[in-house]
Design a protein around this motif. Sequence first.
Motif: not given
Length: 439
Positions: A269-272, A321-325
């Motif tokens: 999981p990269t963004s919630v 850092a992964y992209p924010q949804a």
Amino acid sequence: MRQRIVRLALVGGVIVLAMLLLLATCGGGDGGGKEADDSPSRPAGRSASGPTTRLDVPPEYTTGRGWEVVAAGPGYALSHPTGRLAYLVKAPGDRYRLRTLDTETGRAGWSGEAWRPQDPGRVPGLLTVAKDDQEFFVTWSFGKAGDGLAPSGTFVSLDVYEVTGGERRRVEVPWSGVPAVTVTGPDILISDSGAGGALVDPVEGGVTRIPATAVTYPKGCASCRQLTEVRGQTPKGLLLSGVREFWVRGGWFSRNGAPKGADPTTGVPTSVAPGLILAKWRLAKGAKRSGTHQMWAVHDAATGRSTVSVECHTPAIEPGAYPQAVLSPSGRYLVAGNLAFDLEERKGFCFEEEDGSARLTLASVTDGGSAYGSTRARDADEALRGEGGGPVGMSFTTGEVEALAPNTRLPEAEISGTGIFRWTDREDRPHLLGYPRVG
């Protein structure tokens, strides 16, 4: 006789001047500029001719109407059902005050009492949470404990405001280590990059501790026990992840909801976001592009099942850092970095160059299917600040990307048909502006 008339005129002029000065100091309408006192909320800056500041914005918006707030805090929170916006302003004595406005008209709403955060050197966080058909604005700060607690202790202090009336409830949670406070579910989650956390009920104010020792792991998942971390809250409970794979304690397991064509043991999981999880997967072994591409999928947080996915080149270097949804107000569209998803039509887009490098970074999206971002920006924040490359607009209807004028300021969000924009003037004062969408 003439001399007396002149004297009366002079006296009258002095009285008028005094009244004007009094009105200038007591009235206003700069929507939260410098305060000499602890006065109640002032209205946002509005006029028949529109906001004073006229930014270069996408052609879908007009600067001839709208509202403007000067010297608002760096963060804000939105309530889409009510059309309200909440923002922080400085008050005397290292204090802050939460103010609200109607985003369609710019009229000032309720204003909370001024309070002092635990660390006066940091601006408090500001969030929106919804539970049991009620919405709340939440401010939070972290620092040393006050009266009644050990002087060496630290705690998270939360002020929970009912959105429509402004009734406030304060909750203090003893906490060690730097906290992360998020609202991806019906409660306020406090975590610290570990397997434990605490949930705060915004309705009742109750606190539920979740010790790391209470974590249970899916059967047969060795990677789940490595770097175990609480990632958010779902309708079915806390979302956790390991170095690979993710699950809800006592609920679903990502291996059972992997997208078609992916290796089911590789999900990360990269963004919630509320109700949704963005995850990346390796392609199934033996797949034609398994050596060069990876799969990105949006999962239903209640079931864990993948609803839409798209393949992109694997980055040469793993990002820090992964992209924010980011979701549109209705939840139909989602953007994250160079990814875009139409959740209703179940379409995914990956915007990249032929060599696999990211073509753009998307930072905001509207219910009308328009997304905005920038080329060569490292993340959404950089794109919204006007840094990186050139600003762009993307249409979900056509899937095409169009370059915008070089100085175009991008909307950070849209609510009640109004785009929310930010700008900092030469005096280093932040401006928060609302420009209506044309048509």
